[in-house]
Scaffold this motif. Structure first.
Motif, PDB file in Angstrom:
ATOM      1  N   VAL A  68     -22.826  -5.209 -13.924  1.00 27.36           N
ATOM      2  CA  VAL A  68     -23.911  -4.482 -14.589  1.00 27.36           C
ATOM      3  C   VAL A  68     -24.236  -3.213 -13.793  1.00 27.36           C
ATOM      4  CG1 VAL A  68     -26.348  -4.568 -15.244  1.00 27.36           C
ATOM      5  CG2 VAL A  68     -24.917  -6.581 -15.583  1.00 27.36           C
ATOM      6  N   ALA A  69     -24.323  -3.370 -12.467  1.00 24.58           N
ATOM      7  CA  ALA A  69     -24.668  -2.225 -11.616  1.00 24.58           C
ATOM      8  C   ALA A  69     -23.604  -1.139 -11.721  1.00 24.58           C
ATOM      9  CB  ALA A  69     -24.834  -2.679 -10.168  1.00 24.58           C
ATOM     10  N   LEU A  70     -22.340  -1.550 -11.757  1.00 22.19           N
ATOM     11  CA  LEU A  70     -21.267  -0.558 -11.872  1.00 22.19           C
ATOM     12  C   LEU A  70     -21.342   0.192 -13.208  1.00 22.19           C
ATOM     13  CD1 LEU A  70     -18.204  -2.449 -10.322  1.00 22.19           C
ATOM     14  CD2 LEU A  70     -19.290  -0.396  -9.430  1.00 22.19           C
ATOM     15  N   ARG A  71     -21.700  -0.492 -14.296  1.00 19.56           N
ATOM     16  CA  ARG A  71     -21.850   0.174 -15.590  1.00 19.56           C
ATOM     17  C   ARG A  71     -22.982   1.199 -15.544  1.00 19.56           C
ATOM     18  NH1 ARG A  71     -18.969  -3.068 -19.693  1.00 19.56           N
ATOM     19  NH2 ARG A  71     -17.469  -3.961 -18.257  1.00 19.56           N
ATOM     20  N   ILE A  73     -27.401   6.096  -3.346  1.00 16.36           N
ATOM     21  CA  ILE A  73     -27.637   4.762  -2.795  1.00 16.36           C
ATOM     22  C   ILE A  73     -26.311   4.061  -2.576  1.00 16.36           C
ATOM     23  CG2 ILE A  73     -28.574   2.483  -3.316  1.00 16.36           C
ATOM     24  CD1 ILE A  73     -30.815   3.897  -4.825  1.00 16.36           C
ATOM     25  N   GLN A  74     -25.448   4.126  -3.572  1.00 21.22           N
ATOM     26  CA  GLN A  74     -24.133   3.498  -3.495  1.00 21.22           C
ATOM     27  C   GLN A  74     -23.350   4.067  -2.313  1.00 21.22           C
ATOM     28  OE1 GLN A  74     -20.905   3.049  -4.079  1.00 21.22           O
ATOM     29  NE2 GLN A  74     -20.841   1.201  -5.320  1.00 21.22           N
ATOM     30  N   GLN A  75     -23.376   5.374  -2.259  1.00 18.50           N
ATOM     31  CA  GLN A  75     -22.595   6.092  -1.258  1.00 18.50           C
ATOM     32  C   GLN A  75     -23.119   5.822   0.154  1.00 18.50           C
ATOM     33  OE1 GLN A  75     -22.739  10.233  -2.408  1.00 18.50           O
ATOM     34  NE2 GLN A  75     -22.414  10.888  -0.294  1.00 18.50           N
ATOM     35  N   HIS A 125     -31.809  -1.967  -6.823  1.00 18.60           N
ATOM     36  CA  HIS A 125     -31.804  -2.969  -5.758  1.00 18.60           C
ATOM     37  C   HIS A 125     -30.437  -3.618  -5.608  1.00 18.60           C
ATOM     38  CE1 HIS A 125     -36.253  -2.951  -5.959  1.00 18.60           C
ATOM     39  NE2 HIS A 125     -36.106  -3.216  -4.683  1.00 18.60           N
ATOM     40  N   ILE A 126     -29.815  -3.872  -6.737  1.00 19.94           N
ATOM     41  CA  ILE A 126     -28.527  -4.577  -6.705  1.00 19.94           C
ATOM     42  C   ILE A 126     -27.445  -3.695  -6.118  1.00 19.94           C
ATOM     43  CG2 ILE A 126     -26.731  -5.546  -8.173  1.00 19.94           C
ATOM     44  CD1 ILE A 126     -29.120  -6.386  -9.979  1.00 19.94           C
TER      45      ILE A 126
END
Lengths: 471, 471
Positions: free
Chosen positions: B242-245, A276-278, B274-275
């Motif tokens: 938070v999302a990165l963690r 998703i990030q990518q 979602h974030i």
């Protein structure tokens, strides 16, 4: 009050305070990275390992990414015993390549054995064919078969993403049967969040959250607890589509089925989070022609991929400039046009980029479908009319005050409106058209859209100036 | 062979074939949306409900988003009984506002009651203060206290994101104690994937995956199964962090702690997904000045936010045009400069956009830190030198063949190289500088960078032409 109550509580600041190795954003500090690299340079490997040992695998991977390129191989040798599969799985592809070069095929195979199929595949799929073969030969037959099968699925498909270790139980079992099965078979995976229930042909018939298993008395049939509605992922589904399903239905894990509908694997959300990030980040890089945008990619490769994009853009820039060339008579008569035309084309480009970014994102997230296409086009039409009139009026006023030339101001107003509408329509219609043609709109839209806004911007202003003989 | 073996197998195509309501990309079809809307228009509410009832809540939310704006309120009335909290939680903010307008505060409160705190907060936080109060009054005191507390945390913080229903057990319990507790307390949440183990001061001391609980004999102490290393989320941490963690450590859920380190809630990965999507997609919209880029936002709001961005850009476009104005003498002498200058500035803009997109993404994903800043700048320096020389040589060759003017070709070559390097450095240094100043580089970089490349592009070519008196 008892003695224990008098003991000092643990220092609460610990929870939030960055460890010395990390900054306040949880990134490894420059000091920490430098210190480790220096220890290795001075052959103080034990000191380096002592610093790195407490780190999470994801942080060890970061350490290699942050270290200078020429320090990575010595670092890999010094830290070899800390380099497990989890570290490699977290590492950037290019950096991992460098690290794997420093290890033997047997070492790589040993690492691959301890991984889930999906992580092993992620590591092996990026290797040269020859290195791949060598690693596969060193694996034990079961692991090799599993990985070879995964590699037989298309790249970026569910088959590459799934792990084959999962918990599947027959539908006639009770909760007690499931608990006993899990407790008695020590070699089962512990990396699961849901249990799949299958019929005698190995087709999944339901999914059961572990929390339900835990909350239900032993005597109840698993078929009475499981959820029959489930999202099944075909093994050849594209990973972007898989990610959209996980997101839409808030899945933690999902069963993967082959063409005959039989359960062949499982995808868990932690693997999907990366995708998703990518995928979401890819759009911005694609739209700006930055290729993968990977800061660890070898420099010549980066230069090549960016140069190709710039060459295409050079072609379109020359096309736009040729529009100016065709009207050089108008500029000779009134040199002010050469300044004003860059404003008309530039503003069109900015407006089109806004529309294009919104359209590309809406398409990528499945928000823009045939149901609301016309509404979207209508929205962008009105936005571009409003922007054209608003900004055009402002520009025209400024032009009139500066140049005191009513004819020039009038054609500038008209050109601003024309190019604003052109920009709005190009920004929405070109990505939509490319999507219809099954071309990734993020990659290709920008070239077409900016060509449209540049050419039309120059043409509108200079063409009007020529037609109405403004001078 | 038994009779059962002879039975026809279930049609396997079912797994993959789209349901009639969905297209091959799992989006609701236009036909389906139109049919439901038509039923409601013709007061055939029962038919509409029959069509919508089998849909997943996420699809019902999509239906509202895809329906024309004026059909949403009648749709909400017709489908009221199917509109549960899950549907609202999945719905776009603007569309949800429209739907909530059609419901009473009591109905909204009833919906909020059945939701996890995080979803209820997501719905209530977007409402007007007055509507908020009315809904909060209609809630029962416990829910109200929970939601009011969540609303007291900053927007986009972990406190807004967390749910307060979680499973926490004392460290002296055995696995059997945990199982009995879960089976006996029917009002506990079922929405959990890990169990938190706390000490007598309610500080989390460990986390236990449900799969470990299931695999372990009843007599073993939970403290012997739990993982002591855990990622604790401070309640005021920004949701992007938070999302990165979650992503970095592949978390499924994480304990949220207050300033004193006490367990106050839990965040699960489905909320974070979602974030991640949203934050990664935001960059592209921010860089192109498209605001939220929400296609459901009311039109006047969208026009206003885009217009503000375009106004800023108009200022910079006028600034760049004024550079041209300052050199109008050069253009009067040689009108070809007016075409060539747009190529020099345009190519600089394209190269800068590539660099800027890479830098913004690398910053957003924590890949670019003080450890590798200089390496990144060095990379972009060499890329821009290579691009400048390569593209400059090509342009110069073309210019010479077309205009047969060695002086003009020479200054074009120099200008292309100057602006390419200017573009590369601006593209990396401006986002880095903005990040240092704690300004979001995605939002502000574009304005500065394109101003730099436009002004420098015009200045380099026209300035050189003036200095060397090319005509």
């Amino acid at each position: 009050m008892s003695d224990t109550d008098l003991e000092a509580p643990e220092p609460i600041a610990e929870v939030e305070a960055a460890e010395p190795s990390h900054d306040e954003d949880n990134r490894l500090t420059r000091d920490f990275v430098d210190t480790v690299v220096e220890h290795v340079e001075q052959d103080e490997n034990e000191e380096a390992r002592a610093l790195v040992r407490p780190l999470h695998p994801a942080d060890i991977a970061d350490l290699f990414e942050l270290a200078p390129a020429d320090a990575r191989a010595p670092l890999a040798s010094a830290l070899a015993e800390l380099l497990d599969g989890d570290v490699l799985a977290e590492m950037n592809d290019w950096v991992r390549d460098e690290v794997l070069q420093a290890l033997s095929a047997r070492q790589v195979a040993a690492l691959a054995t301890e991984l889930d199929t999906d992580d092993a595949v992620a590591i092996i799929e990026d290797m040269d064919i020859e290195d791949q073969r060598e690693v596969l030969r060193a694996l034990d037959p079961d692991d090799r078969a599993a990985i070879e099968e995964a590699l037989s699925y298309p790249e970026e498909s569910a088959g590459r993403l799934m792990q084959r270790d999962l918990i599947a139980v027959p539908e006639h079992w009770t909760v007690g049967d499931v608990l006993d099965y899990l407790r008695r078979n020590e070699d089962l995976t512990t990396d699961f969040w849901e249990i799949y229930v299958t019929d005698h042909t190995h087709h999944p018939v339901g999914t059961c959250k572990l929390s339900w298993v835990l909350r239900t008395p032993r005597s109840i049939a698993i078929a009475d607890v499981m959820q029959r509605e489930q999202t099944l992922i075909p093994v050849d589904m594209d990973q972007e589509e898989v990610a959209l399903r996980f997101q839409k239905y808030a899945l933690i894990s999902a069963a993967v089925v082959d063409a005959a509908g039989r359960l062949v694997g499982m995808i868990t959300v932690d693997d999907v989070v990366h995708i998703i990030q990518q995928e979401a980040g890819e759009d911005i890089l694609a739209m700006s022609g930055a290729g993968d945008g990977d800061i660890n990619e070898p420099l010549p490769r980066t230069i090549r991929s960016r140069m190709i994009w710039l060459l295409i853009n050079l072609g379109t820039a020359i096309l736009a400039a040729s529009v100016i060339g065709a009207f050089s008579g108008a500029i000779e008569k009134l040199v002010a046009l050469s300044a004003l035309m860059t404003i008309v084309s530039g503003m069109g480009g900015n407006a089109a980029t806004q529309t294009m970014a919104v359209t590309v994102r809406a398409l990528a997230t499945n928000q823009l479908t045939s149901s609301n296409t016309w509404r979207m086009i209508g929205r962008e039409w009105w936005i571009s009319v409003a922007n054209g009139i608003g900004l055009g009026a402002l520009m025209t006023l400024g032009c009139q005050l500066y140049y005191h030339d009513l004819g020039l101001s009038a054609i500038l107003f008209a050109a601003m409106i024309i190019n604003s509408i052109n920009a709005g329509l190009a920004g929405v219609l070109i990505p939509l058209g490319l999507e219809k043609l099954k071309v990734d709109p993020a990659v290709t839209s920008t070239v077409f859209v900016t060509t449209m806004t540049d050419c039309m911007g120059f043409f509108a202003l200079l063409g009007l100036a020529t037609a109405f003989n403004v001078s």
